[in-house]
Scaffold this active site. Structure first.
Site, PDB file in Angstrom:
ATOM      1  CG  ASP A  73      -2.274   0.505   0.868  1.00  0.00           C
ATOM      2  OD1 ASP A  73      -2.243   1.557   0.462  1.00  0.00           O
ATOM      3  OD2 ASP A  73      -2.867  -0.338   1.595  1.00  0.00           O
ATOM      4  CG  ASP A 110      -4.513   5.550   1.102  1.00  0.00           C
ATOM      5  OD1 ASP A 110      -5.296   4.590   1.484  1.00  0.00           O
ATOM      6  OD2 ASP A 110      -4.463   6.597   1.673  1.00  0.00           O
ATOM      7  CD  GLU A 114      -8.896   3.927  -1.267  1.00  0.00           C
ATOM      8  OE1 GLU A 114      -9.920   3.868  -0.320  1.00  0.00           O
ATOM      9  OE2 GLU A 114      -7.977   5.018  -1.018  1.00  0.00           O
ATOM     10  CG  HIS A 164      -8.757  -1.210   4.843  1.00  0.00           C
ATOM     11  ND1 HIS A 164      -8.514  -1.242   3.312  1.00  0.00           N
ATOM     12  CD2 HIS A 164      -8.194   0.010   5.259  1.00  0.00           C
ATOM     13  CE1 HIS A 164      -8.144  -0.210   3.175  1.00  0.00           C
ATOM     14  NE2 HIS A 164      -8.018   0.631   3.967  1.00  0.00           N
ATOM     15  CG  ASP A 165     -11.093   1.690   3.998  1.00  0.00           C
ATOM     16  OD1 ASP A 165     -10.688   2.117   5.075  1.00  0.00           O
ATOM     17  OD2 ASP A 165     -10.431   2.276   2.847  1.00  0.00           O
TER      18      ASP A 165
END
Ligand code: GLC
Length: 572
Positions: A99, A201, A283, A340-341
């Site tokens: 990431d 990200d 992302e 994870h969000d």
């Protein structure tokens, strides 16, 4: 099919390092834990791993506040251990991507500490510093997407710095060439070690309007949250859909800026291209980040697919039609249903009655649509959201800030604000992975407190060890489907051709590759169907079904599909 790159054929699995596997028994995941589970991952049948941030971090935003881009968080391990992990993964044929958090650093990063030390520090211009407004307040009315002003006042130097996320995540100034060089160095550092690519990200937030115009939507985030909550309570679905638009208005000057983003992503792509066979995934859902199809991102997440309450055939068809037709030539699709969000896939698409079947259909969808699928750790055993019971258990600062905002500024009763944040917090999908039916789900020793509580449903069969022994488990279903996909050229390479486009209960489509044409039927309903397909072929040879089928060969004039069946067959 042989022309496809590894990242076009691969199924990615996202590891959330803090919650994946605890190798040293201290209540948080780590690199040794990941090494110990590589065989598990290999046998599961995935091909590549995406690690959420593993860098040193004060953990204000669970690692997305990086304080050193070229090291490993000490609580996760050492760089040498990471290198062992990478070598062991590669030895098993598993690729690894990291990431990369470009928009901001931690406020404890050495760059920021220097930058804020004085106005004439050489790194001052690495971040976005501005004088106060004439009244001494922030330079404009921009908000942080994590609540509150986007500007934080610094006493020492008498200026404000800009942060799109937490105040502990100051935005870098990407118009400064030194920042770019420093970040490209970090990128090269990991590429030199042999990693296979990056997930980028929040890239849409890298640039903001340098003229700093006030946002003029007339709304604040608080207004938006309150209106959203009210609409949710009143079940006003149509209204909910309009909130995204308001949100974009609130942040209109703080995100996007494609004119600057494209050259930047192209520059990054040339850095990546210095190394053979590496990849980038953004992302972001904006197809524009594919560039011309071969000069920016290799993959851009198809987030609109997962942004729905129910995964209906109509929604999926419409999503595919829009997405696939909009891709530039040469661009490769990329699908996901959870990370994870977000709410966990199992919880998100459940109907309270057929949850397990629907979860299997979610996987089947990921593995049969055209493009690269991304799965999220724990999905394979059917992990669900865990709603926390006390404020003290929360680790997601975003949720705590929202609570504060709702209660202190919005006058929301505390119990109501708490109900809201326990449902929206990202903690609910980040709890430790369940390795066994044992105290702490076998994640940590029984007497060790894990960083987030363990979901008690590990004891109700939601754990790896028991599911490995049960041929009918979700885990074994994942395995079967993942290994089947590898051997099915049409699923890897084939185009997508929708069939029966009026059907409301089920989704039917073809995946057509040179070697093979595969018929896919995903029945999202509790009804059985007898389906007729008018195609050049007459028969279909079974490849996979979620049930026992009497015959291996079907006549395409009458294919029997059971409730919630997943059916794949090769046209003959
Ligand atoms: C991304 C991450 C999220 C993080 C944010 C700020 O959206 O997925 O977890 O909080 O960026 O870095």
């Amino acid at each position: 099919m042989n022309d496809l790159k590894w990242w076009q054929k691969a199924v990615f699995y996202q590891i959330y390092p803090r919650s994946f596997a605890d190798g040293n028994g201290d209540g948080i995941g780590d690199v040794q834990g990941m090494i110990a589970k590589l065989d598990y991952l290999k046998e599961l049948g995935i091909d590549a791993l995406w690690l959420s941030p593993h860098y040193p971090s004060p953990q204000a935003d669970c690692g997305y506040d990086v304080s050193d881009y070229c090291a490993v968080a000490p609580e996760y391990g050492t760089l040498a251990e990471f290198e062992t992990f990478l070598a062991e993964a590669h030895q098993r044929g598993l690729r690894v991507i990291l990431d990369m958090v470009f928009n901001h650093t931690s406020d404890e990063h050495a760059w920021f500490l220097e930058s804020k030390s004085s106005r004439d520090n050489p790194k001052r211009n690495w971040y976005i510093w501005r004088d106060p407004a004439p009244d001494g307040g922030p330079p404009n009315n921009w908000e942080s997407t994590f609540t509150g002003s986007a500007w934080e006042y610094d006493e020492t130097t008498g200026q404000y710095y800009y942060h799109y996320f937490l105040k502990e995540q100051p935005d870098l100034n990407w118009r400064n060439p030194e920042v770019k060089e420093a970040m490209w160095d970090a990128v090269r550092f990991w590429l030199d070690l042999g990693i296979d690519g990056f997930r980028l990200d929040a890239i849409g937030t890298i640039y903001e309007d340098p003229a700093l115009p006030d946002q003029t939507s007339g709304m604040t985030l608080l207004d938006l949250y309150q209106a959203y909550q009210a609409a949710q309570e009143d079940g006003e679905r149509e209204k909910l859909a309009t909130f995204g638009k308001v949100w974009r208005q609130i942040f209109e000057h703080q995100v996007g800026r494609e004119d600057e983003m494209h050259p930047l992503m192209q520059e990054l792509r040339t850095v990546i291209n210095e190394y053979p066979d590496r990849m980038l995934v953004a992302e972001d859902s904006d197809i524009a980040y594919y560039g011309d199809g071969d000069n920016e991102m290799h993959l851009v997440f198809n987030f609109p697919l997962m942004r729905t309450e129910r995964l209906t055939p109509a929604h999926i068809r419409q999503n595919q039609e829009q997405r696939l037709s909009a891709l530039p030539a040469g661009a490769w699709p990329c699908n996901t249903l959870g990370n994870h969000d977000s709410t966990r896939v199992y919880t998100h698409f459940a109907d309270g009655e057929h949850d397990a079947q629907l979860a299997r259909l979610s996987l089947a969808l990921m593995l049969t649509l055209r493009g690269t699928p991304f799965l999220y750790n724990g999905e394979e055993i059917g992990m669900t959201d865990l709603l926390l019971n006390e404020l003290g258990q929360f680790r997601d600062t975003l949720a705590l800030l929202q609570y504060q905002m709702l209660v202190e500024l919005g006058g929301t009763p505390p119990e109501q604000a708490f109900e809201h944040i326990r449902r929206m917090t990202r903690d609910k999908c980040r709890t430790p992975l369940h390795w066994a039916n044992a105290p702490q789900a076998g994640f940590s020793p029984a007497d060790v407190e894990t960083w987030l509580p363990v979901n008690p449903n590990y004891a109700a069969g939601v754990n790896v060890a028991e599911q490995l022994d049960n041929p009918d488990s979700m885990l074994n279903f994942y395995r079967r489907m993942l290994w089947m996909r590898k051997k099915t050229p049409a699923l890897l390479a084939g185009d997508y051709q929708p069939l029966h486009e009026e059907a409301v209960d089920y989704l039917a489509f073809l995946r057509r590759a040179d070697e093979q044409t595969c018929l896919v039927v995903l029945n999202f309903s509790a009804h059985a169907h007898t389906l007729t397909f008018e195609l050049a072929a007459e028969h279909a040879q079974l490849i996979f079904s979620s049930r026992e089928r009497a015959a291996e060969m079907d006549n395409l004039s009458a294919v029997e599909i059971a409730p919630f069946e997943i059916y794949l067959a090769a046209l003959q």
